[in-house]
Design an enzyme around this catalytic site. Structure first.
Site, PDB file in Angstrom:
ATOM      1  N   ASP A  85       6.936 -41.747  -7.067  1.00  0.00           N
ATOM      2  CA  ASP A  85       6.731 -40.937  -5.862  1.00  0.00           C
ATOM      3  C   ASP A  85       7.447 -41.555  -4.666  1.00  0.00           C
ATOM      4  OD1 ASP A  85       5.275 -38.649  -6.337  1.00  0.00           O
ATOM      5  OD2 ASP A  85       3.324 -39.612  -6.090  1.00  0.00           O
ATOM      6  N   LYS A 115       9.850 -38.441  -7.299  1.00  0.00           N
ATOM      7  CA  LYS A 115       9.119 -37.189  -7.060  1.00  0.00           C
ATOM      8  C   LYS A 115       8.908 -37.005  -5.563  1.00  0.00           C
ATOM      9  CE  LYS A 115       4.591 -36.543  -8.213  1.00  0.00           C
ATOM     10  NZ  LYS A 115       3.952 -36.322  -6.903  1.00  0.00           N
ATOM     11  N   GLU A 184       0.094 -28.556  -8.631  1.00  0.00           N
ATOM     12  CA  GLU A 184      -1.240 -29.157  -8.495  1.00  0.00           C
ATOM     13  C   GLU A 184      -2.217 -28.179  -7.869  1.00  0.00           C
ATOM     14  OE1 GLU A 184      -1.387 -33.119  -6.858  1.00  0.00           O
ATOM     15  OE2 GLU A 184      -3.563 -33.058  -6.636  1.00  0.00           O
TER      16      GLU A 184
HETATM   17  O1  KIV Z   1       0.270 -39.321  -6.893  1.00  0.00           O
HETATM   18  C1  KIV Z   1      -0.005 -38.808  -7.985  1.00  0.00           C
HETATM   19  O2  KIV Z   1      -0.617 -39.419  -8.878  1.00  0.00           O
HETATM   20  C2  KIV Z   1       0.419 -37.432  -8.210  1.00  0.00           C
HETATM   21  C3  KIV Z   1      -0.145 -36.716  -9.397  1.00  0.00           C
HETATM   22  C4  KIV Z   1      -1.567 -36.437  -9.193  1.00  0.00           C
HETATM   23  C5  KIV Z   1       0.643 -35.519  -9.736  1.00  0.00           C
HETATM   24  O3  KIV Z   1       1.179 -36.920  -7.453  1.00  0.00           O
END
Ligand code: KIV
Length: 281
Positions: A85, A115, A184
Site C-alpha cells: 500500500d 496499491k 471493499e
Molecule cells: O490495508 C489493507 O489491509 C487493505 C485491505 C483490507 C484490502 O487495504
C-alpha cells in the site's frame, strides 16, 4: 518451487475462472507462512497501522513504515506476488509525488506492485506509475484513507448514483493501467457488475462471492485482532487463544522453576567446575 505469481498469471486466473487468494502480512514469519500455505498474493496493507502498530485508523502510517515492513515480507515470499500500500498523502498530491514514492517502495523493498486508493481522482497517478513500469492495484468502495470524508467505515455504492460512480471509477482504473481492483464493502450485485465489465481481476473484501478473488486481513482471519470485527470477516483460527495458552504456560513454568530443564541447559566438565571454584576461592 512453483513460479512467482505475476500480473499476467492473475489475469489468466480470471480468464480461467480460478479464484485468486490474497492475505495481508506485515512481517517475515507471517509472509513465509502464508506463502508456504499457497496464497497467490500478499498485501502489505496500511491496515498495518491498526492491527500491528495500534493506531485507530490507517492515516498515521508512513512511507517508511510501509518500506520497513514491506522489505521483510518481500524477503519471505517465494511464490506469492507482494503488493504494498502507498499510505495516506504519499500519492494524492501530484503524479510526480506518486511516481517517486511508488519507485521508492519497489526499489527499497523488492515487492512487485503497489496499491492506491481511489478512482478518477487518482487516475493520473496510476498512469504515471504504470507508465514507469510499476504494476498498480486499485482500491474502490470503502477506502479507509478517506474514512473521515466517508463519515465512518460504511458500505459504499448502495444507491444508483454511487453505484454508477463505482462502476465508472473501476473502468477508469482499468483504462489507466491498473492490473486489478480491490472492492471493499460494496453490495455484491455492484461487485458482480464490475467484475463482469472489467478484463482485469477484482479482489473483494466485503464485496460478495462474484469477485475474481478475495482478500482478508491476516489478524482477522487468525483471530489475533482484538478491535472491531466487521461483518465481512470470517475467522478461521483462534490463534490468539493458542498463543495466550503458550505464554501463560511459560510464565507458570519459570515461576515454578520448571523451565529451563537440563535439556535446555549447557553442561561443562565437572573437573573444570571444581577448578573454577578453587580459583575463585
Ligand atoms: O490495508 C489493507 O489491509 C487493505 C485491505 C483490507 C484490502 O487495504
Amino acid at each position: 518451487m512453483s513460479a512467482k505469481v505475476t500480473t499476467l498469471s492473475l489475469r489468466e486466473m480470471k480468464k480461467q475462472g480460478e479464484k485468486i487468494t490474497m492475505l495481508t502480512a506485515y512481517d517475515y514469519p507471517t509472509a513465509e507462512l502464508v506463502d508456504e500455505a499457497g496464497v497467490d498474493t500478499i498485501l502489505v496493507g496500511d491496515s498495518l497501522g491498526m492491527v500491528v502498530l495500534g493506531y485507530q485508523d490507517t492515516l498515521a502510517v508512513t512511507l517508511e513504515d510501509m518500506i520497513h515492513h514491506g522489505r521483510a515480507v518481500a524477503r519471505a515470499a517465494k511464490r506469492a506476488m507482494v503488493i504494498i500500500d502507498l499510505p495516506f498523502m504519499t500519492y494524492q498530491i501530484s503524479r510526480e509525488q506518486a511516481m517517486a514514492n511508488a519507485g521508492r517502495v519497489i526499489q527499497e523493498t523488492g515487492a512487485q506492485a503497489v496499491k492506491l486508493e481511489g478512482g478518477e481522482e487518482i487516475a493520473e497517478a496510476v498512469r504515471g506509475i504504470t507508465g514507469a513500469g510499476v504494476p498498480v492495484l486499485g482500491h474502490l468502495g470503502l477506502t479507509p484513507q478517506s474514512v473521515g470524508q466517508m463519515g465512518g467505515f460504511k458500505v459504499q455504492g448502495k444507491d444508483l448514483e454511487t453505484a454508477r460512480k463505482l462502476v465508472r471509477d473501476a473502468l477508469i482504473l482499468e483504462e489507466a493501467g491498473a492490473f486489478g481492483v480491490v472492492l471493499e464493502c460494496v453490495p455484491w450485485a455492484v461487485a458482480k457488475i464490475i467484475t463482469e465489465k472489467l478484463s482485469i481481476p477484482t479482489i473483494g473484501i466485503g464485496a460478495g462471492k462474484y469477485c475474481d478473488g478475495q482478500v482478508l486481513v491476516y489478524h482477522d482471519v487468525m483471530g489475533l485482532y482484538t478491535g472491531h470485527r466487521p461483518k465481512f470477516v470470517k475467522q478461521y483460527a483462534r490463534a490468539r487463544q493458542e498463543m495466550m495458552n503458550g505464554v501463560a504456560a511459560y510464565i507458570q513454568e519459570v515461576q515454578q522453576g520448571a523451565f529451563p530443564g537440563e535439556e535446555h541447559s549447557f553442561g561443562m566438565p565437572e573437573a573444570v567446575v571444581e577448578e573454577l571454584k578453587k580459583v575463585l576461592g
